[in-house]
Scaffold this motif. Structure first.
Motif, PDB file in Angstrom:
ATOM      1  N   ASP A  80      23.783  32.562  16.453  1.00 40.50           N
ATOM      2  CA  ASP A  80      23.101  33.313  15.395  1.00 40.50           C
ATOM      3  C   ASP A  80      22.441  32.397  14.361  1.00 40.50           C
ATOM      4  OD1 ASP A  80      23.742  35.818  16.422  1.00 40.50           O
ATOM      5  OD2 ASP A  80      25.672  35.870  15.389  1.00 40.50           O
ATOM      6  N   LEU A  81      22.708  31.105  14.422  1.00 46.39           N
ATOM      7  CA  LEU A  81      22.070  30.171  13.500  1.00 46.39           C
ATOM      8  C   LEU A  81      20.590  30.035  13.845  1.00 46.39           C
ATOM      9  CD1 LEU A  81      24.793  27.376  13.404  1.00 46.39           C
ATOM     10  CD2 LEU A  81      24.285  29.032  11.594  1.00 46.39           C
ATOM     11  N   ARG A  82      19.760  29.819  12.812  1.00 44.31           N
ATOM     12  CA  ARG A  82      18.329  29.717  13.012  1.00 44.31           C
ATOM     13  C   ARG A  82      17.736  28.619  12.117  1.00 44.31           C
ATOM     14  NH1 ARG A  82      19.443  32.094  16.831  1.00 44.31           N
ATOM     15  NH2 ARG A  82      18.528  33.987  17.754  1.00 44.31           N
ATOM     16  N   ILE A  83      16.596  28.074  12.551  1.00 43.84           N
ATOM     17  CA  ILE A  83      15.866  27.101  11.763  1.00 43.84           C
ATOM     18  C   ILE A  83      15.509  27.713  10.405  1.00 43.84           C
ATOM     19  CG2 ILE A  83      13.747  25.740  11.596  1.00 43.84           C
ATOM     20  CD1 ILE A  83      15.636  24.686  13.705  1.00 43.84           C
ATOM     21  N   GLY A  84      15.704  26.958   9.338  1.00 41.39           N
ATOM     22  CA  GLY A  84      15.352  27.426   8.002  1.00 41.39           C
ATOM     23  C   GLY A  84      16.480  28.068   7.234  1.00 41.39           C
ATOM     24  N   GLN A  85      17.591  28.413   7.901  1.00 40.15           N
ATOM     25  CA  GLN A  85      18.727  28.967   7.170  1.00 40.15           C
ATOM     26  C   GLN A  85      19.365  27.872   6.312  1.00 40.15           C
ATOM     27  OE1 GLN A  85      21.160  30.507  10.352  1.00 40.15           O
ATOM     28  NE2 GLN A  85      20.347  32.581  10.151  1.00 40.15           N
ATOM     29  N   VAL A  86      19.768  28.243   5.104  1.00 40.33           N
ATOM     30  CA  VAL A  86      20.512  27.334   4.242  1.00 40.33           C
ATOM     31  C   VAL A  86      21.991  27.496   4.544  1.00 40.33           C
ATOM     32  CG1 VAL A  86      21.101  26.733   1.861  1.00 40.33           C
ATOM     33  CG2 VAL A  86      18.758  27.396   2.436  1.00 40.33           C
ATOM     34  N   VAL A  87      22.644  26.398   4.875  1.00 35.44           N
ATOM     35  CA  VAL A  87      24.054  26.452   5.247  1.00 35.44           C
ATOM     36  C   VAL A  87      24.838  25.410   4.461  1.00 35.44           C
ATOM     37  CG1 VAL A  87      23.616  27.316   7.580  1.00 35.44           C
ATOM     38  CG2 VAL A  87      23.722  24.848   7.185  1.00 35.44           C
ATOM     39  N   THR A  88      26.130  25.663   4.358  1.00 35.46           N
ATOM     40  CA  THR A  88      27.060  24.682   3.809  1.00 35.46           C
ATOM     41  C   THR A  88      27.975  24.231   4.931  1.00 35.46           C
ATOM     42  OG1 THR A  88      27.009  25.751   1.647  1.00 35.46           O
ATOM     43  CG2 THR A  88      28.823  24.244   2.071  1.00 35.46           C
ATOM     44  N   ILE A  89      28.061  22.934   5.130  1.00 34.28           N
ATOM     45  CA  ILE A  89      28.872  22.366   6.212  1.00 34.28           C
ATOM     46  C   ILE A  89      30.007  21.559   5.623  1.00 34.28           C
ATOM     47  CG2 ILE A  89      28.897  20.708   8.117  1.00 34.28           C
ATOM     48  CD1 ILE A  89      26.058  21.497   8.760  1.00 34.28           C
ATOM     49  N   GLN A  90      31.201  21.804   6.110  1.00 36.30           N
ATOM     50  CA  GLN A  90      32.362  20.981   5.783  1.00 36.30           C
ATOM     51  C   GLN A  90      32.769  20.242   7.045  1.00 36.30           C
ATOM     52  OE1 GLN A  90      35.843  22.440   6.875  1.00 36.30           O
ATOM     53  NE2 GLN A  90      36.403  20.273   6.778  1.00 36.30           N
ATOM     54  N   GLY A  91      32.988  18.937   6.923  1.00 38.13           N
ATOM     55  CA  GLY A  91      33.370  18.160   8.094  1.00 38.13           C
ATOM     56  C   GLY A  91      33.497  16.696   7.769  1.00 38.13           C
ATOM     57  N   THR A  92      33.027  15.860   8.688  1.00 35.75           N
ATOM     58  CA  THR A  92      33.097  14.415   8.506  1.00 35.75           C
ATOM     59  C   THR A  92      31.779  13.787   8.942  1.00 35.75           C
ATOM     60  OG1 THR A  92      34.076  14.153  10.712  1.00 35.75           O
ATOM     61  CG2 THR A  92      35.590  14.226   8.846  1.00 35.75           C
ATOM     62  N   ILE A  93      31.476  12.628   8.360  1.00 34.70           N
ATOM     63  CA  ILE A  93      30.350  11.815   8.792  1.00 34.70           C
ATOM     64  C   ILE A  93      30.894  10.498   9.322  1.00 34.70           C
ATOM     65  CG2 ILE A  93      28.388  10.451   7.970  1.00 34.70           C
ATOM     66  CD1 ILE A  93      27.540  12.691   6.263  1.00 34.70           C
ATOM     67  N   SER A  94      30.360  10.055  10.449  1.00 34.09           N
ATOM     68  CA  SER A  94      30.831   8.829  11.086  1.00 34.09           C
ATOM     69  C   SER A  94      30.688   7.635  10.146  1.00 34.09           C
ATOM     70  CB  SER A  94      30.043   8.580  12.370  1.00 34.09           C
ATOM     71  OG  SER A  94      30.308   7.287  12.883  1.00 34.09           O
ATOM     72  N   ASP A  95      31.715   6.812  10.096  1.00 38.62           N
ATOM     73  CA  ASP A  95      31.642   5.585   9.307  1.00 38.62           C
ATOM     74  C   ASP A  95      30.728   4.558   9.970  1.00 38.62           C
ATOM     75  OD1 ASP A  95      33.366   6.553   7.376  1.00 38.62           O
ATOM     76  OD2 ASP A  95      35.151   5.788   8.402  1.00 38.62           O
ATOM     77  N   ASP A  96      30.541   4.682  11.288  1.00 38.86           N
ATOM     78  CA  ASP A  96      29.713   3.733  12.027  1.00 38.86           C
ATOM     79  C   ASP A  96      28.251   4.151  12.087  1.00 38.86           C
ATOM     80  OD1 ASP A  96      31.962   2.160  12.635  1.00 38.86           O
ATOM     81  OD2 ASP A  96      32.444   3.447  14.358  1.00 38.86           O
ATOM     82  N   ASN A  97      27.988   5.472  12.008  1.00 36.63           N
ATOM     83  CA  ASN A  97      26.610   5.974  12.102  1.00 36.63           C
ATOM     84  C   ASN A  97      26.452   7.143  11.143  1.00 36.63           C
ATOM     85  OD1 ASN A  97      24.122   6.993  12.737  1.00 36.63           O
ATOM     86  ND2 ASN A  97      24.483   7.159  14.946  1.00 36.63           N
ATOM     87  N   PRO A  98      25.853   6.916   9.974  1.00 36.85           N
ATOM     88  CA  PRO A  98      25.774   7.965   8.955  1.00 36.85           C
ATOM     89  C   PRO A  98      24.839   9.120   9.318  1.00 36.85           C
ATOM     90  CG  PRO A  98      24.532   6.033   8.274  1.00 36.85           C
ATOM     91  CD  PRO A  98      25.270   5.645   9.512  1.00 36.85           C
ATOM     92  N   THR A  99      24.174   9.051  10.480  1.00 37.33           N
ATOM     93  CA  THR A  99      23.348  10.178  10.923  1.00 37.33           C
ATOM     94  C   THR A  99      24.082  11.077  11.903  1.00 37.33           C
ATOM     95  OG1 THR A  99      22.339   9.019  12.812  1.00 37.33           O
ATOM     96  CG2 THR A  99      21.283   8.764  10.650  1.00 37.33           C
ATOM     97  N   ARG A 100      25.362  10.785  12.163  1.00 38.83           N
ATOM     98  CA  ARG A 100      26.165  11.602  13.080  1.00 38.83           C
ATOM     99  C   ARG A 100      27.392  12.125  12.348  1.00 38.83           C
ATOM    100  NH1 ARG A 100      23.297  12.688  17.642  1.00 38.83           N
ATOM    101  NH2 ARG A 100      25.281  13.214  18.639  1.00 38.83           N
ATOM    102  N   GLY A 101      27.730  13.373  12.623  1.00 38.67           N
ATOM    103  CA  GLY A 101      28.890  13.977  11.981  1.00 38.67           C
ATOM    104  C   GLY A 101      29.501  15.049  12.854  1.00 38.67           C
TER     105      GLY A 101
END
Length: 487
Positions: A80-101
């Motif tokens: 049900d997710l779509r391009i342009g929706q504003v979302v809040t994400i809780q999780g983690t970001i990789s310490d080795d690659n800040p573009t991956r989570g």
């Protein structure tokens, strides 16, 4: 537990007390040591979905395989997710690659959902539940929709960001499953509170809360509170069924040191105090804060920014990076001439456009396109000859960098908007492309849409932002209309 905040006048002590006291409930709460699927640092991120495979928000590609998903507090699914929706994400970001989570939870909430009471296609606005909704280059639409195709009394759901005056910059508009007699939702600041009549206003919407269930965490209603209201309409007045505090993203964090990444529009900017708000969230910065695509001198109310930082030991969102999002003044509608997926570029009208899969909003708007997370659209999905619509800006080196790339249905017409490089009457050049005009066949328009003569237009065109529409003859646009645009 949900935390409320006032729109203005929050003291540092109050912020610290509120932020550090937050814990989980209807919103999201995350500790500094949280991990989810990858070794990394805890993060809470709010922004626009720009791509899938799994979900891309604020330049980070989040794995969603184990994520819990909610839509306006109701359980949802990734499809049900779509391009342009504003979302809040809780999780983690990789310490080795800040573009991956990795996402543990994704929450999508509408800015407003209800019937349209007015549309102004010339101004690019619609009014929904008394809230002015701005439609522009950053607005995605549900299948088959445009602002021009909508009508008064259509019920729509709007994702977006609040401007300083409380109006909404729409990032996505789609039809709602609610009817004109259903339950609607609005967010905003409590104004004109009358505790005797039990009414208040959000924007131009009058709300009666005499029978509403008020979230105990909200406490007593007061002017300046940021709230979410659900209810039905009766003669233009919302009869509230529930009122709860609007989540402040920083208050969803339970531990100092957790990363925050927020996209939004600035308000209440104070250059001396080095502070501003994004929605309900207070942001502070220092002389060591790093700026991208601008400096502190570029900050002002209604500027769109992406802010990264941490909840510091005093419970305040401390920005260590502020990125000023570019104004995509370049617009191209034409067929793809060449693609270099390895270099991340495509050629349209002879113009090389650079595409970043983590920051360019990618969407397939052609007939029959699914646009769900299961069928992600990317540069590799394109073929030579495909019709595309591109919004872009020039970077410091002069490269055209796409902020948005859409595939559309075939069309023989072309559009090019950009600054005029040169004028050699009766022609002009935009981004290196020759635009041929004739006094009999080309319409010449000023910024306000009024007609101009060919001579007057061309004499003023050098260096101005111009939109040209017409057909392509070789590498030249044979213009049917040229019009000055606002920078």
């Amino acid at each position: 537990m949900k935390i409320y905040s006032t729109f203005m006048g929050i003291t540092g002590a109050a912020i610290a007390s509120v932020f550090l006291g937050a814990c989980s409930g209807g919103g999201i709460s995350v500790g500094a040591g949280t991990t989810a699927g990858i070794d990394g640092s805890a993060v809470v991120s709010r922004g626009t979905i720009t791509g899938f495979g799994s979900v891309i928000v604020n330049g980070v590609h989040y794995d969603t395989s184990k994520a819990t998903i909610k839509f306006d507090d109701n359980p949802g699914v990734e499809s049900d997710l779509r391009i342009g929706q504003v979302v809040t994400i809780q999780g983690t970001i990789s310490d080795d690659n800040p573009t991956r989570g990795t996402a543990d939870q994704i929450v999508s909430k509408s800015a407003v959902e209800g019937p349209i009471s007015a549309i102004d296609t010339a101004a690019g606005t619609a009014t929904v539940l008394g809230q002015v909704v701005h439609v522009g280059a950053d607005t995605s639409f549900g299948a088959g929709l445009t602002l021009a195709s909508l009508a008064v009394n259509d019920v729509i759901e709007v994702s977006g960001f609040a401007r300083a005056d409380g109006s909404i910059d729409a990032t996505r508009i789609e039809r709602s499953s609610s009817t004109t007699t259903g339950e609607f939702e609005v967010k905003g600041i409590v104004q004109n509170l009358d505790t005797v009549a039990q009414t208040f206003a959000i924007g131009a919407l009058s709300i009666n809360y005499s029978t509403a269930a008020i979230d105990p965490e909200l406490g007593n209603l007061q002017n300046g509170l940021s709230v979410e209201v659900k209810g039905t309409l009766d003669a233009g007045v919302m009869q509230a069924t529930s009122i709860e505090p609007e989540d402040d993203i920083a208050s969803l964090v339970s531990s100092a040191g957790t990363r925050l990444e927020i996209e939004g529009i600035m308000s209440n900017y104070n250059a001396t105090a080095r502070s501003f708000q994004m929605g309900t969230t207070q942001v502070v910065f220092t002389t060591t804060t790093r700026f991208e695509d601008g400096t502190q001198a570029n900050l002002a109310d209604n500027i769109k920014v992406e802010v990264e930082g941490v909840l510091n030991s005093n419970g305040v969102f401390q920005a260590d990076k502020i990125e000023i999002e570019p104004n995509p003044s370049i617009e191209i509608e034409a067929d793809v001439q060449a693609i270099d997926a390895n270099a991340g570029t495509l050629a349209v009208l002879g113009i090389t456009v650079h595409v970043d899969p983590l920051t360019t909003r990618l969407e397939d708007k052609s007939s029959g396109a699914d646009n769900s997370p299961s069928t992600p659209f990317s540069l590799a999905s394109l073929r030579v000859g495909d019709r595309v619509e591109i919004r872009a800006s020039l970077d410091a080196s002069g490269k055209a960098v796409a902020t948005r790339l859409e595939r559309d249905d075939p069309d023989s017409r072309v559009t090019l908007q950009g600054s005029v490089d040169s004028v050699a009457q009766p022609n002009l050049t935009i981004l290196g492309v020759t635009v041929a005009t004739t006094s009999g066949a080309t319409q010449f328009r000023n910024i306000d849409g009024t007609a101009m003569t060919q001579g007057d237009f061309l004499s003023q065109a050098q260096g101005k932002l111009v939109k040209a529409e017409g057909t392509l003859n070789g590498g030249t646009i044979v213009a049917t209309q040229v019009e000055f645009e606002n920078d």
